[in-house]
Design an enzyme around this catalytic site. Structure first.
Site, PDB file in Angstrom:
ATOM      1  N   GLY A  81      -0.308   2.604   7.538  1.00  0.00           N
ATOM      2  CA  GLY A  81      -0.044   1.847   8.489  1.00  0.00           C
ATOM      3  C   GLY A  81       0.247   0.535   8.355  1.00  0.00           C
ATOM      4  O   GLY A  81      -0.120  -0.433   9.221  1.00  0.00           O
TER       5      GLY A  81
ATOM      6  N   PRO B 204       2.497   4.877   1.114  1.00  0.00           N
ATOM      7  CA  PRO B 204       2.998   5.287   2.431  1.00  0.00           C
ATOM      8  C   PRO B 204       2.178   5.897   3.305  1.00  0.00           C
ATOM      9  O   PRO B 204       1.298   6.630   2.890  1.00  0.00           O
ATOM     10  CB  PRO B 204       4.216   6.320   1.796  1.00  0.00           C
ATOM     11  N   GLY B 205       2.477   5.370   4.414  1.00  0.00           N
ATOM     12  CA  GLY B 205       1.597   6.204   5.617  1.00  0.00           C
ATOM     13  C   GLY B 205       0.268   5.776   6.018  1.00  0.00           C
ATOM     14  O   GLY B 205      -0.430   6.375   6.695  1.00  0.00           O
TER      15      GLY B 205
ATOM     16  N   GLU C  55      -8.630  33.128  -8.281  1.00  0.00           N
ATOM     17  CA  GLU C  55      -9.361  32.269  -7.686  1.00  0.00           C
ATOM     18  C   GLU C  55     -10.991  32.275  -7.758  1.00  0.00           C
ATOM     19  O   GLU C  55     -11.424  31.268  -7.896  1.00  0.00           O
ATOM     20  CB  GLU C  55      -9.041  32.610  -6.320  1.00  0.00           C
TER      21      GLU C  55
ATOM     22  N   GLY D  70       0.785  -1.205  -0.129  1.00  0.00           N
ATOM     23  CA  GLY D  70       0.161   0.230   0.002  1.00  0.00           C
ATOM     24  C   GLY D  70       0.754   1.213  -0.028  1.00  0.00           C
ATOM     25  O   GLY D  70       1.984   1.175   0.351  1.00  0.00           O
TER      26      GLY D  70
ATOM     27  N   ASP E  16      -2.185  24.905 -12.346  1.00  0.00           N
ATOM     28  CA  ASP E  16      -3.641  24.638 -13.026  1.00  0.00           C
ATOM     29  C   ASP E  16      -3.090  23.913 -14.271  1.00  0.00           C
ATOM     30  O   ASP E  16      -3.760  22.803 -14.673  1.00  0.00           O
ATOM     31  CB  ASP E  16      -4.314  25.787 -13.271  1.00  0.00           C
TER      32      ASP E  16
ATOM     33  N   THR F 233       3.470  -0.668   8.882  1.00  0.00           N
ATOM     34  CA  THR F 233       4.350  -1.025   9.760  1.00  0.00           C
ATOM     35  C   THR F 233       3.420  -1.228  11.011  1.00  0.00           C
ATOM     36  O   THR F 233       3.795  -1.982  11.900  1.00  0.00           O
ATOM     37  CB  THR F 233       5.390   0.323  10.152  1.00  0.00           C
TER      38      THR F 233
HETATM   39  P1  ADP Z   1       3.456   2.751   6.656  1.00  0.00           P
HETATM   40  O1  ADP Z   1       4.383   1.802   7.433  1.00  0.00           O
HETATM   41  O2  ADP Z   1       2.498   2.196   5.935  1.00  0.00           O
HETATM   42  O3  ADP Z   1       4.115   3.831   5.657  1.00  0.00           O
HETATM   43  P2  ADP Z   1       3.021   3.484   9.318  1.00  0.00           P
HETATM   44  O4  ADP Z   1       2.564   2.076   9.825  1.00  0.00           O
HETATM   45  O5  ADP Z   1       4.389   3.693   9.414  1.00  0.00           O
HETATM   46  O6  ADP Z   1       2.799   3.513   7.627  1.00  0.00           O
HETATM   47  O7  ADP Z   1       2.228   4.815   9.914  1.00  0.00           O
HETATM   48  C1  ADP Z   1       2.609   5.891  10.359  1.00  0.00           C
HETATM   49  C2  ADP Z   1       1.869   6.538  11.251  1.00  0.00           C
HETATM   50  O8  ADP Z   1       0.661   6.934  10.838  1.00  0.00           O
HETATM   51  C3  ADP Z   1       1.417   5.337  12.268  1.00  0.00           C
HETATM   52  O9  ADP Z   1       2.597   5.343  13.416  1.00  0.00           O
HETATM   53  C4  ADP Z   1      -0.287   5.901  13.033  1.00  0.00           C
HETATM   54  O10 ADP Z   1       0.310   6.933  13.925  1.00  0.00           O
HETATM   55  C5  ADP Z   1      -0.566   6.582  11.798  1.00  0.00           C
HETATM   56  N1  ADP Z   1      -1.462   5.657  10.999  1.00  0.00           N
HETATM   57  C6  ADP Z   1      -1.410   5.386   9.846  1.00  0.00           C
HETATM   58  N2  ADP Z   1      -2.359   4.340   9.538  1.00  0.00           N
HETATM   59  C7  ADP Z   1      -3.228   4.365  10.475  1.00  0.00           C
HETATM   60  C8  ADP Z   1      -4.291   3.716  10.922  1.00  0.00           C
HETATM   61  N3  ADP Z   1      -5.027   3.109   9.985  1.00  0.00           N
HETATM   62  N4  ADP Z   1      -4.899   3.896  12.089  1.00  0.00           N
HETATM   63  C9  ADP Z   1      -4.228   4.623  12.948  1.00  0.00           C
HETATM   64  N5  ADP Z   1      -3.279   5.234  12.738  1.00  0.00           N
HETATM   65  C10 ADP Z   1      -2.556   5.042  11.451  1.00  0.00           C
HETATM   66 ZN    ZN Z   2      -5.328  28.496 -10.339  1.00  0.00          ZN
HETATM   67 MG    MG Z   3       6.333   1.739   7.230  1.00  0.00          MG
END
Ligand code: ADP
Ligand code: ZN
Ligand code: MG
Length: 632
Positions: free
Chosen positions: A228, A225-226, A445, A223, A521, A230
């Site tokens: 969840g 980045p960010g 705008e 998925g 744009d 990890t």
């Molecule tokens: P990834 O490994 O997919 O890049 P992480 O697991 O490192 O993302 O997520 C980073 C942070 O974002 C987590 O520590 C958490 O605080 C927040 N986060 C991301 N996804 C979720 C989720 N589904 N529910 C709650 N917190 C989340």
């Molecule tokens: Zn514009």
């Molecule tokens: Mg990660």
């Protein structure tokens, strides 16, 4: 977040340098006459010593009480150390002779003892310092890498420094320390469902073994980045109450050849001892990239990958080891990794939808003191495309803003403001627009907004601002869909294009000239128009013919064309045509609403930020001086 090799290497060099300097300083401080110890040694008889003393040739004498060994140096020749053994009973004579001569008795210590002290100070102390420094640096590096939670490096100082002693540097965290369970992951119900089976397997491997079922050895969390990934992996360990070994793919690929493979071996050895457990390989694409045989291929990486494949085949799955890995580019992984018996299970971890975003916001807002009323649904609605990490950041930014404002509780406004901070960059108070520029941006705008309002079924305008952002935008018009949308019709795409063109169209219409303000744009419009033709099959000329491939949809990369050069030329023509039509439509709409454009732009100019409601009320207000438009 992965730590780049560059930084790691710099840290390494720094570390070695510091260690060397400390070693040298200690050396000179503790052993000022060490140099002498390395001098040439010449063995002489005891009588020779007595003769030398008589001749007053001797400079320093060192006498060892237990071994009776004597070392001495002569005047003017400090490079030779003479050794001899005292004849028993002759010590008194020796002492007398020394007294008589100008020689000085340096020490009368037990050589054995001093040797030990010497060894300890000489080698032990630097070793301890080396080690401590290693541990310290390791911690710092991990902190820099954004590692959270208590963790322990089994590789110790040396292992961490680069695994010099063959340790993996894999972090092991005892299950209770993981501190994360499925409760801490919101909006990923499907992923959690798939992982529940893994948890169950780790809890009772025996049950699965009895029936003869073979659970997947590995599961790949895929998925953007960010989202969840990890977090989910940790939660599996937390739920099952098993140790969690984690290592990042980028850590594998280190500077010395052969080290990566050794790390893999060691990682699995440790895991085997601690089973049942989770082995988590973060950012596996760093090591698991497709082996392509190109010249630039990385030998070290390939060895590491091969070792990983071997280990995954080799480990005893009945003991309950599950390998989880995370990546945001599954398509770049070597097919061998995805073969059954390795990472045969793929768990998608997608960007959260509206309900998911709301759940994540609620989860993170739980720890923040808030001032009701708080409407997190509104925040969720305003953040399509935001990842879990973004949302967690929005809540935190909101709380920080409350503190900055000297309040004790965060308000809805704080969170709304932080949406912009996180999504569109901080408000930049220092960019001061000239009066004319401010006017241009206002018209620009409002141009977007009026075109948007005149499109059927377009997303309503929720906010218009001409306060510059650090992202570089001098202003922006925010449109928010009322509901989550997964499909867009061709008409909607065309409308969207017209809205993109609205800013520039207003500038041309009012000022008769163009500015650079429409750059973004134009980029967006071109991308959308190109996608229309090459990917969405929305052109008459090409129809449902895919003309490009998207390398990685997760990273939102642009499509690259996969057609003949001649076709590419025609695609460009078609893109140009689509945008020109949209531009003409925008001009048309604005011409019809020129008066409103003036009125609203002046209003925005005065207020700098207006809400969607203000905009709509003003737009719909009948103009008292002009006859009402005939209703169609
Ligand atoms: P990834 O490994 O997919 O890049 P992480 O697991 O490192 O993302 O997520 C980073 C942070 O974002 C987590 O520590 C958490 O605080 C927040 N986060 C991301 N996804 C979720 C989720 N589904 N529910 C709650 N917190 C989340
Ligand atoms: Zn514009
Ligand atoms: Mg990660």
């Amino acid at each position: 977040m992965e730590m780049d090799d560059h930084k790691r290497r710099r840290n390494m060099v720094l570390y070695v340098l510091i260690a060397c300097v400390i070693y040298l300083v200690l050396n000179t401080l503790l052993f000022p006459n060490m140099a002498q110890r390395q001098q040439q040694i010449s063995e002489v008889s005891f009588t020779q010593l007595l003769d030398d003393l008589k001749a007053n040739d001797v400079k320093d004498v060192e006498y060892n009480n237990s071994s009776l060994e004597i070392r001495y140096t002569k005047d003017g020749d400090e490079n030779t150390i003479y050794t001899t053994t005292a004849v028993s009973g002759a010590q008194d004579i020796l002492v007398d002779r020394i007294d008589e001569s100008d020689a000085n008795l340096v020490a009368s210590v037990d050589q054995d003892n001093s040797l030990w002290t010497y060894m300890l100070l000489m080698y032990g102390l630097p070793l301890i310092i080396f080690f401590a420094l290693g541990v310290w640096l390791n911690r710092r590096m991990k902190k820099a890498a954004g590692d959270d939670g208590p963790s322990m490096n089994f590789g110790g100082g040396f292992g961490g420094m680069g695994g010099g002693l063959g340790k993996s540097g894999a972090r092991i965290v005892a299950s209770k320390d993981v501190g994360v369970t499925f409760k801490d992951v919101a909006g990923q119900e499907e992923a959690k469902e798939s992982l529940k089976e893994v948890v169950d397997f780790l809890e009772n491997p025996k049950r699965y073994e009895d029936i003869g079922a073979r659970l997947p050895r590995g599961a790949l969390l895929v998925g953007p980045p960010g989202t969840g990934k990890t977090l989910l992996a940790k939660a599996v360990a937390g739920e099952a109450g098993v140790p969690f070994f984690s290592i990042s793919g980028s850590e594998f690929v280190e500077m010395f050849v052969g080290r990566g493979a050794a790390k893999v071996r060691d990682l699995f050895k440790q895991a085997n001892e601690k089973a049942p457990c989770i082995v988590f390989i973060d950012e596996i694409d760093a090591v698991g990239k497709r082996r392509d045989g190109s010249l630039s291929s990385n030998d070290e990486r390939e060895q590491t990958l091969n070792q990983l494949l071997t280990e995954m085949d080799g480990f005893d799955n009945h003991k309950g080891i599950v390998v989880l890995a995370a990546t945001n580019r599954p398509d770049s992984l070597d097919p061998a990794l995805l073969r059954p018996g390795r990472f045969d299970r793929r768990i998608p971890v997608e960007l959260p939808d509206l309900a998911g975003r709301k759940a994540i916001l609620e989860l993170h807002a739980k720890d923040v003191k808030v001032e009701p009323p708080i409407d997190l649904t509104a925040i969720a609605r305003a953040t399509p495309g935001a990842s879990g990490a973004d949302l967690s950041n929005i809540i935190n930014e909101g709380a920080l803003r409350a503190v900055r404002m000297g309040r004790r509780r965060a308000t809805q406004e704080d969170f709304e403001e932080s949406v912009e901070v996180v999504i569109a960059g901080q408000k930049r108070k220092s960019t001061v627009l000239s009066d004319h520029e401010k006017q241009v941006v206002s018209y620009h705008e409002i141009g977007h907004a009026i075109v948007a309002a005149n499109m059927k079924d377009g997303a309503p305008v929720t906010k218009i601002t001409i306060v510059p952002r650090t992202s570089g935008a001098l202003g922006y018009t925010m449109q928010v869909e009322e509901d989550e949308k997964f499909l867009t019709t061709k008409q909607e795409v065309l409308d969207k294009l017209a809205v993109y063109c609205g800013g520039r169209a207003a500038e041309e219409l009012i000022f008769g000239e163009m500015t650079t303000g429409a750059a973004n744009d134009i980029e967006q419009a071109t991308k959308l128009a190109r996608n229309m033709i090459t990917r969405f099959g929305m052109s008459e000329e090409f129809g449902m013919m895919a003309l490009g491939t998207v390398q990685n949809a997760y990273l939102n990369q642009d499509a690259s064309l996969t057609c003949a050069p001649g076709t590419a030329e025609r695609v460009d023509e078609a893109v140009k045509k689509v945008i020109e039509d949209a531009h003409a439509r925008a001009i048309q709409v604005l011409k019809e609403n020129k008066f409103k454009l003036h009125e609203l732009a002046r209003y925005l100019y005065k207020k700098e930020t207006i809400t969607g409601e203000e905009f709509m009320t003003l737009l719909k207000r009948e103009n008292p001086l002009m006859p009402p438009k005939p209703q169609a």
